[in-house]
Design a protein around this motif. Structure first.
Motif, PDB file in Angstrom:
ATOM      1  N   VAL A 213      -7.465  -1.344  -3.889  1.00  0.00           N
ATOM      2  CA  VAL A 213      -7.226  -0.864  -2.448  1.00  0.00           C
ATOM      3  C   VAL A 213      -7.046   0.562  -2.308  1.00  0.00           C
ATOM      4  CG1 VAL A 213      -5.642  -1.155  -0.199  1.00  0.00           C
ATOM      5  CG2 VAL A 213      -6.181  -3.180  -1.843  1.00  0.00           C
ATOM      6  N   LEU A 214      -7.686   1.298  -1.344  1.00  0.00           N
ATOM      7  CA  LEU A 214      -7.702   2.662  -1.085  1.00  0.00           C
ATOM      8  C   LEU A 214      -6.225   2.837  -0.817  1.00  0.00           C
ATOM      9  CD1 LEU A 214     -10.661   3.412   1.542  1.00  0.00           C
ATOM     10  CD2 LEU A 214     -10.382   3.966  -0.966  1.00  0.00           C
ATOM     11  N   ARG A 215      -5.922   4.207  -1.172  1.00  0.00           N
ATOM     12  CA  ARG A 215      -4.572   4.745  -1.081  1.00  0.00           C
ATOM     13  C   ARG A 215      -4.332   4.907   0.535  1.00  0.00           C
ATOM     14  NH1 ARG A 215      -5.173  10.300  -0.134  1.00  0.00           N
ATOM     15  NH2 ARG A 215      -7.269  11.074  -1.425  1.00  0.00           N
ATOM     16  N   GLY A 216      -3.106   4.813   1.064  1.00  0.00           N
ATOM     17  CA  GLY A 216      -2.776   4.968   2.210  1.00  0.00           C
ATOM     18  C   GLY A 216      -1.818   5.835   2.876  1.00  0.00           C
ATOM     19  N   GLU A 217      -1.507   5.776   3.872  1.00  0.00           N
ATOM     20  CA  GLU A 217      -0.638   7.134   4.777  1.00  0.00           C
ATOM     21  C   GLU A 217       0.454   7.404   3.718  1.00  0.00           C
ATOM     22  OE1 GLU A 217       1.429   8.106   8.894  1.00  0.00           O
ATOM     23  OE2 GLU A 217       0.620   5.869   8.672  1.00  0.00           O
ATOM     24  N   HIS A 218       1.188   6.756   2.957  1.00  0.00           N
ATOM     25  CA  HIS A 218       2.733   6.834   2.320  1.00  0.00           C
ATOM     26  C   HIS A 218       2.222   7.072   1.105  1.00  0.00           C
ATOM     27  CE1 HIS A 218       4.517   5.964   6.188  1.00  0.00           C
ATOM     28  NE2 HIS A 218       4.133   4.909   6.581  1.00  0.00           N
ATOM     29  N   ASP A 219       1.123   7.302   0.726  1.00  0.00           N
ATOM     30  CA  ASP A 219       0.733   7.279  -1.055  1.00  0.00           C
ATOM     31  C   ASP A 219       0.618   8.959  -1.253  1.00  0.00           C
ATOM     32  OD1 ASP A 219       0.794   4.628  -1.431  1.00  0.00           O
ATOM     33  OD2 ASP A 219      -1.103   4.411  -0.806  1.00  0.00           O
ATOM     34  N   ASP A 220       1.733   9.574  -1.627  1.00  0.00           N
ATOM     35  CA  ASP A 220       1.795  10.850  -1.695  1.00  0.00           C
ATOM     36  C   ASP A 220       0.904  11.148  -3.072  1.00  0.00           C
ATOM     37  OD1 ASP A 220       2.085  13.673  -1.562  1.00  0.00           O
ATOM     38  OD2 ASP A 220       4.156  13.373  -2.306  1.00  0.00           O
ATOM     39  N   ILE A 221      -0.364  11.282  -3.314  1.00  0.00           N
ATOM     40  CA  ILE A 221      -0.925  11.373  -4.562  1.00  0.00           C
ATOM     41  C   ILE A 221      -1.288  13.011  -4.628  1.00  0.00           C
ATOM     42  CG2 ILE A 221      -3.216  10.983  -5.693  1.00  0.00           C
ATOM     43  CD1 ILE A 221      -1.193   8.689  -5.323  1.00  0.00           C
TER      44      ILE A 221
END
Length: 453
Positions: A213-221
């Motif tokens: 799954v692609l990282r989302g809004e709250h994934d601070d990468i």
């Protein structure tokens, strides 16, 4: 690790023209300065600024002239960075030379080697390479299991005992997935499935459910160095769907009908780079990127790439791998730095394979010499000879029918016959029961047992 110093901007060339300095202005029209230095190196400003430059130049002017030469031969890529600036690359003579060398050595030059071209032994070498890449790629991202234990797990088929072993098993499954799909066009679904495989049951509790799954809004990468310095912030999550589709389009482009030709090796390396740059997933981006590199090379007919491990070479100098990314980001999005690094990795991996094949051929000859005066001469097959040589080098080594089967890609019955012949008929292996399973052990006096045959 430090972020490399950013090069002087090209606008300084205009400042020199306006300065009225006749000597420097004359040098601006010197076309002897090319994209590489006098030793043929494609250097970043961070290193060039400390070196001796040709007479009449200071490091800054020499750099500006070198960058100007690079700009004249640069070619655009259909990708941009997070600010919208395009990525580019160029092909100086050194790059062209390396591409030709790889094309020659990865598509047919070694095909005459009987161990690779013989369908009976080809599967053995392919399995060895898949295992090696799975282990090294996982260790690059933190897996701590030793190579010997990891190989034992993969060959025996036992369940992984910890997180590190699970990472390695996942990578092995991913390499098999690439092998199966090498004839297909790349899709986002394939990339998601590949990521799901490499991260299955290895993500943190916080990221559980984000495999494939692609990282989302709250994934601070963000990408940090080992000493916690911020090295890279990838593009925002909203762009990832489009960026991934552009990557698929780039991978599937028909070079015969495009406006300009991009060598397949370059395309494979750029795909590797862009997954690393975009960081579309919360974890496992490096493993996914390297697997996609293998897919692209296999799809384009570089069959020998299935037998080498680029991760093992990268692991020998991981800082250089990271700097190849950083040099690109700090110098006009010039992916040539990453391309040159990866070409060197590929060349070294191919050369290592040549050496590995030579060593294995020598090992087989040594085992055959030990057996040539015994009644076993000409009786044992190549798998049994290889196992005996391994046992001679590793007294006490344990083998099972399952591990022998997995090592060579053969049927259960063939593996069972191989081992029972060595234990029951020729008494070269010791057999004992572990529950319902037969275990075969290489005795310490195996060489003496061979000599009396």
């Amino acid at each position: 690790m430090k972020v490399p110093a950013s090069p002087p901007p090209q606008k300084k060339l205009l400042e020199i023209l306006k300065s009225g300095d006749a000597d420097k202005i004359t040098l601006l029209f010197d076309r002897t300065v090319g994209p590489c230095d006098t030793q043929g190196r494609y250097l970043h400003w961070d290193k060039l600024r400390h070196l001796t430059v040709p007479e009449g130049y200071d490091p800054e002017l020499y750099w500006l002239m070198m960058r100007d030469a690079r700009n004249r031969i640069s070619r655009g890529l259909p990708f941009s960075d997070k600010s919208g600036a395009p990525f580019q690359f160029c092909m100086p003579d050194t790059v062209i030379r390396d591409i030709l060398w790889i094309s020659e050595n990865a598509t047919g030059a070694i095909e005459a080697d009987s161990k690779i071209s013989d369908p009976r032994t080809k599967q053995t070498y392919l399995i060895n390479s898949l295992i090696e890449e799975a282990i090294s790629s996982s260790q690059l991202e933190g897996a701590s299991t030793t190579r010997r234990v990891a190989k034992e797990m993969l060959r025996s088929g036992r369940r992984p005992k910890d997180h590190s072993e699970k990472m390695i098993l996942n990578n092995y499954s991913a390499m098999n997935f690439i092998h199966e799909y090498k004839g297909e066009s790349l899709t986002k679904s394939m990339i998601f499935e590949l990521h799901r495989i490499v991260t299955d049951d290895t993500l943190s509790d916080e990221d559980a459910g984000k495999a494939g799954v692609l990282r989302g809004e709250h994934d601070d990468i963000r990408v940090y160095s080992h000493d916690d310095k911020l090295l890279h912030t990838p593009p925002p999550y909203k762009e990832l769907e489009n960026r991934l589709q552009m990557l698929c389009d780039f991978a599937n482009m028909d070079n015969e009908n495009e406006a300009y030709f991009i060598p397949p090796v370059i395309r494979a390396i750029v795909i590797h780079f862009m997954i690393g740059y975009d960081h579309p997933f919360v974890d496992g981006n490096g493993r996914t990127a390297r697997a996609l590199f293998y897919w692209m090379m296999a799809k384009e007919g570089y069959w020998l790439m299935e037998y080498i491990s680029i991760s093992r070479i990268i692991k020998q100098a991981p800082a250089q791998y990271m700097y190849a990314y950083l040099h690109t980001e700090t110098d006009s999005n010039d992916v040539t730095y990453f391309i040159i690094h990866q070409l060197e990795v590929i060349k070294k991996a191919i050369k290592d394979l040549h050496g590995y094949l030579a060593d294995k051929a020598s090992e087989y000859r040594e085992a055959e010499r030990l057996l040539e005066k015994s009644k076993l001469s000409g009786v044992l097959n190549y798998r049994q000879l290889g196992l005996l040589k391994n046992g001679l080098d590793n007294p006490g080594m344990e083998y099972t029918i399952k591990s022998h089967q997995n090592s060579h890609g053969i049927s259960y019955q063939t593996a069972r016959t191989d081992l029972l012949t060595l234990s029951d008929d020729f008494k070269l292996l010791r057999k004992y029961k572990m529950g319902k399973k037969d275990v075969f052990v290489a005795p310490a006096n195996m060489i003496d047992l061979i000599k009396v045959r």
